[in-house]
Design an enzyme around this catalytic site. Structure first.
Site, PDB file in Angstrom:
ATOM      1  N   CYS A 187     -23.696  -1.490 -16.367  1.00  0.00           N
ATOM      2  CA  CYS A 187     -23.419  -0.575 -15.261  1.00  0.00           C
ATOM      3  C   CYS A 187     -24.625  -0.619 -14.324  1.00  0.00           C
ATOM      4  O   CYS A 187     -25.749  -0.333 -14.752  1.00  0.00           O
ATOM      5  CB  CYS A 187     -23.238   0.831 -15.816  1.00  0.00           C
ATOM      6  SG  CYS A 187     -23.082   2.108 -14.551  1.00  0.00           S
ATOM      7  N   ASN A 188     -24.381  -0.994 -13.083  1.00  0.00           N
ATOM      8  CA  ASN A 188     -25.490  -1.060 -12.114  1.00  0.00           C
ATOM      9  C   ASN A 188     -26.047   0.323 -11.803  1.00  0.00           C
ATOM     10  O   ASN A 188     -27.247   0.485 -11.614  1.00  0.00           O
ATOM     11  CB  ASN A 188     -25.005  -1.675 -10.798  1.00  0.00           C
ATOM     12  CG  ASN A 188     -24.698  -3.149 -10.912  1.00  0.00           C
ATOM     13  OD1 ASN A 188     -25.506  -3.992 -10.561  1.00  0.00           O
ATOM     14  ND2 ASN A 188     -23.516  -3.489 -11.408  1.00  0.00           N
ATOM     15  N   SER A 248     -19.805   3.545 -17.527  1.00  0.00           N
ATOM     16  CA  SER A 248     -19.102   4.820 -17.322  1.00  0.00           C
ATOM     17  C   SER A 248     -17.620   4.654 -17.632  1.00  0.00           C
ATOM     18  O   SER A 248     -16.948   5.590 -18.019  1.00  0.00           O
ATOM     19  CB  SER A 248     -19.253   5.239 -15.864  1.00  0.00           C
ATOM     20  OG  SER A 248     -18.747   4.212 -15.031  1.00  0.00           O
ATOM     21  N   CYS A 258     -21.404  -3.506  -8.626  1.00  0.00           N
ATOM     22  CA  CYS A 258     -20.845  -2.514  -9.547  1.00  0.00           C
ATOM     23  C   CYS A 258     -20.022  -3.355 -10.504  1.00  0.00           C
ATOM     24  O   CYS A 258     -19.266  -4.245 -10.057  1.00  0.00           O
ATOM     25  CB  CYS A 258     -19.953  -1.531  -8.794  1.00  0.00           C
ATOM     26  SG  CYS A 258     -18.932  -0.531  -9.905  1.00  0.00           S
ATOM     27  N   THR A 259     -20.155  -3.106 -11.793  1.00  0.00           N
ATOM     28  CA  THR A 259     -19.500  -3.994 -12.760  1.00  0.00           C
ATOM     29  C   THR A 259     -17.973  -3.891 -12.704  1.00  0.00           C
ATOM     30  O   THR A 259     -17.283  -4.765 -13.216  1.00  0.00           O
ATOM     31  CB  THR A 259     -20.009  -3.710 -14.182  1.00  0.00           C
ATOM     32  OG1 THR A 259     -19.865  -2.303 -14.461  1.00  0.00           O
ATOM     33  CG2 THR A 259     -21.459  -4.118 -14.330  1.00  0.00           C
ATOM     34  N   HIS A 260     -17.458  -2.852 -12.068  1.00  0.00           N
ATOM     35  CA  HIS A 260     -16.003  -2.779 -11.896  1.00  0.00           C
ATOM     36  C   HIS A 260     -15.488  -3.843 -10.919  1.00  0.00           C
ATOM     37  O   HIS A 260     -14.340  -4.268 -11.008  1.00  0.00           O
ATOM     38  CB  HIS A 260     -15.597  -1.404 -11.349  1.00  0.00           C
ATOM     39  CG  HIS A 260     -15.533  -0.327 -12.390  1.00  0.00           C
ATOM     40  ND1 HIS A 260     -16.655   0.251 -12.933  1.00  0.00           N
ATOM     41  CD2 HIS A 260     -14.472   0.267 -12.995  1.00  0.00           C
ATOM     42  CE1 HIS A 260     -16.288   1.171 -13.816  1.00  0.00           C
ATOM     43  NE2 HIS A 260     -14.973   1.197 -13.885  1.00  0.00           N
TER      44      HIS A 260
HETATM   45  N1  DGL Z   1     -19.436   0.331 -13.256  1.00  0.00           N
HETATM   46  C1  DGL Z   1     -20.464   1.143 -12.748  1.00  0.00           C
HETATM   47  C2  DGL Z   1     -21.512   0.336 -11.998  1.00  0.00           C
HETATM   48  O1  DGL Z   1     -21.720  -0.828 -12.274  1.00  0.00           O
HETATM   49  C3  DGL Z   1     -20.187   2.449 -12.068  1.00  0.00           C
HETATM   50  C4  DGL Z   1     -18.816   2.947 -11.767  1.00  0.00           C
HETATM   51  C5  DGL Z   1     -18.805   4.455 -11.583  1.00  0.00           C
HETATM   52  O2  DGL Z   1     -18.727   5.132 -12.609  1.00  0.00           O
HETATM   53  O3  DGL Z   1     -18.926   4.948 -10.451  1.00  0.00           O
HETATM   54  O4  DGL Z   1     -22.196   0.838 -11.150  1.00  0.00           O
END
Ligand code: DGL
Length: 265
Positions: free
Chosen positions: A75-76, A12, A189-191
């Site tokens: 992205c998880n 995302s 979450c990859t962030h």
């Molecule tokens: N990076 C995304 C994940 O791994 C989601 C972040 C988001 O858009 O809320 O879930």
């Protein structure tokens, strides 16, 4: 003939860079296309139906446009909801990113682990299933944080994270019953791996962190074994579904990850 097809990473926002980085280290000749669905960001507060409809359609357009040899859904949230829909719709190998509950359970001594993801990810049956299969003897605490996603994006735009805010989000795990014994946190979450050092500093005590990035990098290496790579990979390309001042401010961070060209879908 050289196979110039890239590996396409999809998230995302910027979180998928935590998956691209270890993959690029293992496969230095691979051309990388990194796609951020900035028009749909954030995913974590969206419904299952929205994500299940949006992600396969978007990846279909992207596969046509970039002809990737493999797609990584970095992205998880998108993976735990839409991985099967995407696999059914596309004729390209797809690697998903799902919470690293198995390695966390392998390392936990106290048998209490925390899953830190988006609100959408932590409520998925996919997570129940991983917990049942790989952490049956653990207490698995979950916390969904939209704030950490925003903080990670801001950090890449040059804003230092506020330790008090990080601590408040971590307390979402540590203050649950059993949280006093928590010793491993899954960055689901990859962030969040992008914030790992700051999270470790902000935590009330020392805990381990684990995420899917290194395992995915090894999986991509395995799936592309024996394939032909260009001697000179094309410059890394970042693609936004919508450009804005916010996405333009990310350019210096993108360059640090080898993404020197930026375009819109
Ligand atoms: N990076 C995304 C994940 O791994 C989601 C972040 C988001 O858009 O809320 O879930």
């Amino acid at each position: 003939m050289q196979d110039t097809r890239p590996i396409l990473f999809f998230d995302s926002g910027m979180g998928g860079l935590s998956v691209l980085a270890p993959t690029a280290r293992l496969l230095p000749h691979a051309s990388m296309v990194y796609v951020a669905d900035s028009a749909g960001f954030p995913y974590g507060t969206r419904s299952e139906a929205e994500i299940a409809a949006r992600v396969p359609a978007l990846l279909g357009r992207l596969a046509e446009r970039y002809d990737p040899r493999l797609i990584v859904i970095a992205c998880n949230t998108a993976s735990t909801i839409a991985l099967e829909h995407v696999r059914a719709a596309l004729d390209v190998p797809i690697v998903g990113t799902v919470p690293a509950i198995k390695p966390a359970a392998e390392r936990s001594r106290t048998r209490v682990i925390g899953v830190l993801g988006t609100e959408a990810t932590v409520r998925q049956p996919y997570v129940d299933d991983l917990a049942r299969r790989f952490a049956a003897d653990c207490t698995v605490l979950r916390y969904g944080s939209a704030a950490l996603v925003t903080i990670a994006e801001a950090m890449l735009g040059g804003e230092a994270p506020d330790p008090a805010q990080l601590r408040a989000e971590l307390d979402g795990l540590f203050e649950q019953p059993g949280g006093d014994r928590l010793d491993m946190i899954v960055n689901a979450c990859t962030h969040f791996p992008l914030l790992e050092d700051a999270l470790a500093d902000a935590a009330p005590r020392s805990v381990g962190f684990v995420d899917g990035g290194p395992g995915i990098a090894r999986r991509v290496q395995y799936l592309t074994q024996g394939q032909n790579w260009p001697d000179q990979p094309a410059p890394g390309r970042a693609v936004f579904t919508q450009r804005s001042d916010r996405t333009d401010a990310l350019a210096p961070a993108l360059i640090r990850f080898g993404l020197t060209e930026v375009e819109s879908l």
